[in-house]
Design a protein around this motif. Structure first.
Motif, PDB file in Angstrom:
ATOM      1  N   GLU A 124       6.793-143.975-132.371  1.00 53.60           N
ATOM      2  CA  GLU A 124       8.189-143.525-132.263  1.00 53.60           C
ATOM      3  C   GLU A 124       8.570-142.616-133.444  1.00 53.60           C
ATOM      4  O   GLU A 124       9.334-141.686-133.282  1.00 53.60           O
ATOM      5  CB  GLU A 124       9.135-144.724-132.213  1.00 53.60           C
ATOM      6  CG  GLU A 124       9.156-145.454-130.876  1.00 53.60           C
ATOM      7  CD  GLU A 124       9.862-144.670-129.777  1.00 53.60           C
ATOM      8  OE1 GLU A 124      11.086-144.479-129.871  1.00 53.60           O
ATOM      9  OE2 GLU A 124       9.166-144.246-128.821  1.00 53.60           O
ATOM     10  N   PRO A 160       8.837-133.016-135.640  1.00 55.95           N
ATOM     11  CA  PRO A 160       8.964-134.036-134.598  1.00 55.95           C
ATOM     12  C   PRO A 160       8.856-133.371-133.231  1.00 55.95           C
ATOM     13  O   PRO A 160       9.126-132.172-133.108  1.00 55.95           O
ATOM     14  CB  PRO A 160      10.369-134.589-134.825  1.00 55.95           C
ATOM     15  CG  PRO A 160      11.122-133.460-135.465  1.00 55.95           C
ATOM     16  CD  PRO A 160      10.121-132.711-136.290  1.00 55.95           C
ATOM     17  N   SER A 161       8.447-134.132-132.263  1.00 54.78           N
ATOM     18  CA  SER A 161       8.365-133.612-130.896  1.00 54.78           C
ATOM     19  C   SER A 161       9.738-133.102-130.470  1.00 54.78           C
ATOM     20  O   SER A 161      10.755-133.700-130.792  1.00 54.78           O
ATOM     21  CB  SER A 161       7.882-134.765-130.009  1.00 54.78           C
ATOM     22  OG  SER A 161       8.599-134.845-128.818  1.00 54.78           O
ATOM     23  N   GLY A 173      12.807-135.165-130.426  1.00 59.18           N
ATOM     24  CA  GLY A 173      12.316-136.412-129.859  1.00 59.18           C
ATOM     25  C   GLY A 173      12.134-136.303-128.362  1.00 59.18           C
ATOM     26  O   GLY A 173      12.817-136.965-127.588  1.00 59.18           O
ATOM     27  N   GLY A 176       6.948-137.224-127.842  1.00 54.67           N
ATOM     28  CA  GLY A 176       6.224-137.824-128.961  1.00 54.67           C
ATOM     29  C   GLY A 176       7.205-138.374-129.988  1.00 54.67           C
ATOM     30  O   GLY A 176       8.333-138.729-129.641  1.00 54.67           O
ATOM     31  N   PRO A 177       6.790-138.432-131.270  1.00 53.53           N
ATOM     32  CA  PRO A 177       7.633-139.001-132.314  1.00 53.53           C
ATOM     33  C   PRO A 177       9.016-138.372-132.377  1.00 53.53           C
ATOM     34  O   PRO A 177       9.180-137.171-132.206  1.00 53.53           O
ATOM     35  CB  PRO A 177       6.840-138.716-133.587  1.00 53.53           C
ATOM     36  CG  PRO A 177       5.433-138.690-133.137  1.00 53.53           C
ATOM     37  CD  PRO A 177       5.454-138.071-131.774  1.00 53.53           C
ATOM     38  N   ARG A 178      10.003-139.230-132.655  1.00 60.58           N
ATOM     39  CA  ARG A 178      11.381-138.762-132.738  1.00 60.58           C
ATOM     40  C   ARG A 178      11.694-138.201-134.118  1.00 60.58           C
ATOM     41  O   ARG A 178      12.736-137.569-134.306  1.00 60.58           O
ATOM     42  CB  ARG A 178      12.341-139.912-132.438  1.00 60.58           C
ATOM     43  CG  ARG A 178      12.233-140.448-131.022  1.00 60.58           C
ATOM     44  CD  ARG A 178      13.151-141.652-130.867  1.00 60.58           C
ATOM     45  NE  ARG A 178      12.934-142.351-129.619  1.00 60.58           N
ATOM     46  CZ  ARG A 178      13.567-142.079-128.490  1.00 60.58           C
ATOM     47  NH1 ARG A 178      14.432-141.097-128.449  1.00 60.58           N
ATOM     48  NH2 ARG A 178      13.320-142.780-127.404  1.00 60.58           N
TER      49      ARG A 178
END
Lengths: 184, 248, 453
Positions: A124, A160-161, A173, A176-178
């Motif tokens: 996360e 971050p994504s 977010g 993938g990772p937020r």
């Protein structure tokens, strides 16, 4: 069948092209690398973490996995996990990055040192640790470094994504990772 | 220097004052100017429609008319680009090569030969500028916003010599106006929409005059302005540099 | 028959939407300009990128063989597909052999071109597009309208309605962040159930055998690294010779596409992971044929950044669907006629030849010139026979000064110059949205005869 057809088709009408060009856009004596890297990283929504921030993060989340050699933090262990499908509930993952690129804030991550390639994508939140001396100016310098890196899978992670697929509104977010924290 | 002045068909028929202004300007600059009576068209409308073959006759006619001159000048970047870039399907005789190398849009010609000796003129007005796409990207008159570096306008460079002009900037100075030759008719809806958007951009700036080096863009934009009852004027750059009566 | 002018006219009726679409894409173009200006060697990079691509295409056969050999050494299975059907068949066999039921797919214009989704859906596979924009249009059962921003034609309210129906999202909440999170939850479930992942490929590297995939969402990586089976579908033109060439293209790609200095994820898939299976399908589907067409060869240099769409004043105002081809916009308009000259004879005319697409193209494809050349080809092939007569007449008229003079006099008199000249008998088209110029009493030539010095 197709292979022969394609190769034959390519052979049947040969033409001359230009020579493969050489180029050298690497930066010999780069200056202000750290400053520029931080500016680029921030511009793509990465957070530059101080030790305090990192402590806050690890306190905030219960499922923290630390796979970094650069930081002293004992999180949970991945022992007994045999399939990447079991990794869905990681709150925070901490890993090492090989080096950062000043022109775009990207960090090269060779996942061969990780037990699962999916880790930096499925957590996360992600923290990447890099050393201040491991920064290069641009992508040419980056690939010069990668050339000697023997990786099965490697990735530049630049934040971050994110997505802007709904009305061009930037949303951090996506899948993938937020968040991405960078720790020197 | 013997200059052959080419007045494109639509200027000849619809905007004679632009032809006259161009002629007078070149005379004032000291050139020996002739506008061959037999000149007609550069052939672009046919070629851009896909009928390059049918245009050959027109190309030959053009070359016959203009091969004798040291330079061929026209108040239209689009026609210029066509002559330079697309007269490739006819025999590349000495005359054809000469014409292709020595054809200039008026602005291009002025920058190369005459900016410093431009006649002194004054015009108190707020002006917005529109460089035709074929001039900007085809002939390289000015630096388009797509390429690295500060965009520049050749029109501005020339008009800086005119006293009293106040320049206003369009939000999208390089955006095509939507004329596009036959496109104006075959893609009527988009063409008009593009023209309307250009007009909106001009209106936002409070400009009193829209100046261009390409009369075909201006014909299209004027059509939209008039349909809307707008009072904004259109002027070819030659008309500013060499004021002559409107609709003589 | 569908055609661009008609489709565009339809799209343009909704003025608010057109203005919004135009502004959204223009904003992307502006972000691109800002990104470009941070790279002083930008124009040099474009030149080098174009040269690398042109060189690779001229030596494609040997680079493909290098690539195949190196990929195999990495433990990857390499397949060759001469056309869309072969591609789909290869994918089907891999899936069947491994008893795959559920597939997650990241963005790939190539699988769109091959019609892979309907092909697999018709055989009872569940295939989920995992890029948010792609998922939205998949739910709406529409093709993408842009190659980088597939759902750019859709408003957030429409996405809200769609997600309420499909995902049970809460009514009235059209906040993009909320909707994106709904999709995230939905897609995470799909990822956790997948048996296989399919991706497109941005670059294949001949000397390492790796493929590079660029995304912002991380969806391609979630799929590839979770699924035991991965298939990378790759057009044969996607190769670069050396790994270091990637630097040039990675620097150009995202800046041209969205104005980012690099996509969030630039993934280098080299060796197969332990316990997994990796396949690369090399697809021709008309590419080698196009390579033999000298005039249009460079269109294969395209790296699918979409910059030509964002800058195109026609694309911005007509929407991607108006092009009725997998790849819309300027680049699509020069790719499409090579696949079916007749069906796409309208597309090279969907342009004012303003040249902006050529100037933003990071690999310097001469799009405006190829549009012009296709027009000639299309006329030559007889697809515009209705026009030939009037063009012949115009040519005759314009090659004869005397008839031109008479005609001009008539035209001024009749106020019908432009339209008559442009296309006979449709003169009222000009005046729908525009007034005609005021007719002068005399032409320039009339004046010149009297006043020349």
């Amino acid at each position: 069948m197709s292979r022969k057809d394609i190769l034959q088709s390519l052979e049947s009408s040969p033409f001359k092209g230009p020579a493969l060009p050489d180029f050298n856009f690497g930066v010999k004596n780069p200056t202000n690398l750290l400053e520029r890297f931080i500016a680029s990283a921030k511009a793509s929504a990465s957070h530059i973490l101080e030790t305090n921030d990192f402590n806050d993060l690890t306190a905030k989340y219960s499922r923290v996995i630390n796979l970094s050699n650069q930081i002293n933090y004992k999180g949970l262990f991945l022992d007994g996990i045999n399939s990447p499908f079991e990794l869905n509930d990681i709150d925070l993952l901490v890993i090492d990055g090989a080096f950062g690129v000043a022109e775009n804030g990207a960090i090269w991550v060779n996942t061969d040192v990780l037990p699962f390639r999916v880790l930096p994508f499925i957590a996360e939140h992600l923290v990447i640790c890099i050393k201040k001396e491991n920064l290069v100016a641009n992508m040419h310098d980056a690939y010069a470094k990668i050339q000697s890196d023997d990786y099965g899978f490697g990735v530049f992670i630049a934040g971050p994504s994110k997505t802007a697929d709904i009305e061009q509104s930037l949303v951090i977010g996506a899948q993938g990772p937020r968040s991405l924290g960078i720790l020197f | 220097m013997r200059v052959g002045l080419f007045i494109p068909c639509y200027i000849d028929q619809f905007y004679p004052e632009v032809g006259i202004a161009t002629y007078e300007l070149l005379i004032k600059l000291g050139y020996d100017v002739t506008a061959p009576m037999s000149a007609t068209c550069c052939g672009q409308p046919m070629a851009n429609s896909g009928f390059e073959g049918e245009a050959k006759k027109v190309y030959h006619h053009f070359v016959d008319d203009f091969a004798e001159f040291d330079a061929i000048v026209m108040p239209s970047g689009s026609c210029t680009m066509h002559v330079k870039e697309h007269y490739t399907n006819i025999n590349q005789t000495k005359d054809v090569r000469h014409v292709r190398t020595n054809t200039y849009d008026l602005v291009e010609f002025l920058i190369k030969h005459g900016v410093k000796k431009l006649p002194k003129v004054e015009l108190k007005a707020k002006v917005a500028l529109h460089t035709g796409c074929h001039s900007l990207r085809g002939l390289g008159i000015g630096h388009p916003s797509e390429l690295y570096g500060q965009p520049t306008s050749a029109l501005r460079q020339i008009l800086n010599h005119v006293k009293g002009l106040e320049f206003v900037d369009l939000d999208r100075p390089d955006e095509c106006c939507g004329f596009g030759g036959t496109f104006a008719v075959t893609q009527e809806a988009i063409s008009v929409k593009m023209g309307q958007d250009k007009v909106e951009d001009v209106k936002r700036t409070g400009a009193e005059i829209l100046v261009s080096n390409d009369m075909s863009c201006l014909m299209h934009i004027e059509g939209i302005l008039r349909k809307q009852g707008e009072k904004i004027k259109i002027m070819h750059i030659a008309q500013i540099l060499s004021p002559v009566a409107e609709h003589p | 028959m569908t055609n661009h002018p008609k489709n565009a006219e339809e799209f343009i009726k909704d003025t608010d939407r057109v203005d919004w679409h135009d502004a959204a894409l223009w904003h992307v173009r502006q972000k691109r300009d800002i990104a470009v200006d941070t790279v002083p060697e930008w124009e040099e990079l474009r030149n080098i990128a174009a040269q690398i691509k042109a060189h690779t295409l001229a030596n494609l056969r040997s680079y493909l063989l290098d690539f195949e050999q190196n990929a195999m050494a990495n433990g990857v299975e390499v397949h060759w597909a001469k056309d869309a059907e072969a591609h789909n068949q290869i994918v089907l066999e891999i899936l069947q052999r491994n008893n795959v039921k559920k597939i997650v797919k990241s963005k790939s214009m190539l699988t769109e071109e091959c019609g892979l989704n309907p092909f697999l859906e018709g055989r009872d596979f569940e295939i989920t597009d995992t890029d948010l924009g792609e998922r939205i249009i998949q739910m709406r059962q529409e093709p993408p309208s842009h190659i980088v921003l597939p759902a750019i034609h859709i408003k957030k309210e429409e996405v809200g309605d769609l997600f309420r129906k499909e995902l049970g999202a809460e009514p009235g909440n059209n906040d993009p962040a909320y909707l994106t999170n709904q999709a995230r939850i939905h897609l995470r479930e799909k990822f956790l159930q997948c048996d296989a992942a399919i991706t497109g490929v941005n670059f294949g590297v001949a000397d390492t055998g790796e493929v590079v995939v660029c995304t912002n969402e991380g969806n391609a990586d979630l799929g590839v690294h979770l699924a035991p089976i991965t298939i990378h579908s790759m057009g044969i033109e996607k190769l670069v010779p050396r790994q270091k060439d990637l630097a040039v293209f990675i620097r150009l790609l995202a800046r041209s596409a969205t104005g980012q200095p690099i996509t969030i994820y630039t993934s280098h898939h080299k060796k197969t992971a332990k316990g997994a299976e990796k396949h690369i399908v090399l697809v021709d589907n008309g590419r080698s044929k196009r390579l033999a067409m000298e005039k249009y060869r460079s269109s294969l240099q395209c790296i699918r950044c979409g910059a030509c769409m964002n800058t195109c004043p026609i694309y911005r105002r007509s929407g991607g669907h108006s092009y009725h081809f997998t790849i819309p916009g300027p680049i699509g308009s020069i790719l499409a006629p090579a696949t079916d000259l007749k069906a796409y004879s309208d597309l090279p005319f969907a342009s004012t030849l303003c040249g902006s697409c050529g100037d933003v193209c990071p690999v310097k494809i001469d799009i405006p010139n190829q549009l012009y050349l296709w027009r000639q080809e299309i006329a030559e092939a007889g697809a515009l026979e209705g026009k030939r007569k009037s063009m012949k007449a115009a040519s005759k008229l314009l090659a004869s000064p005397r008839s031109y003079r008479n005609f001009g006099w008539l035209m001024r008199l009749g106020l019908r110059f432009m339209p008559n000249f442009l296309i006979i008998n449709r003169y009222n088209v000009w005046t729908k949205g525009r007034d005609l110029p005021k007719p002068p009493k005399q032409s320039f030539k009339d004046w010149y005869k009297k006043n020349q010095r």
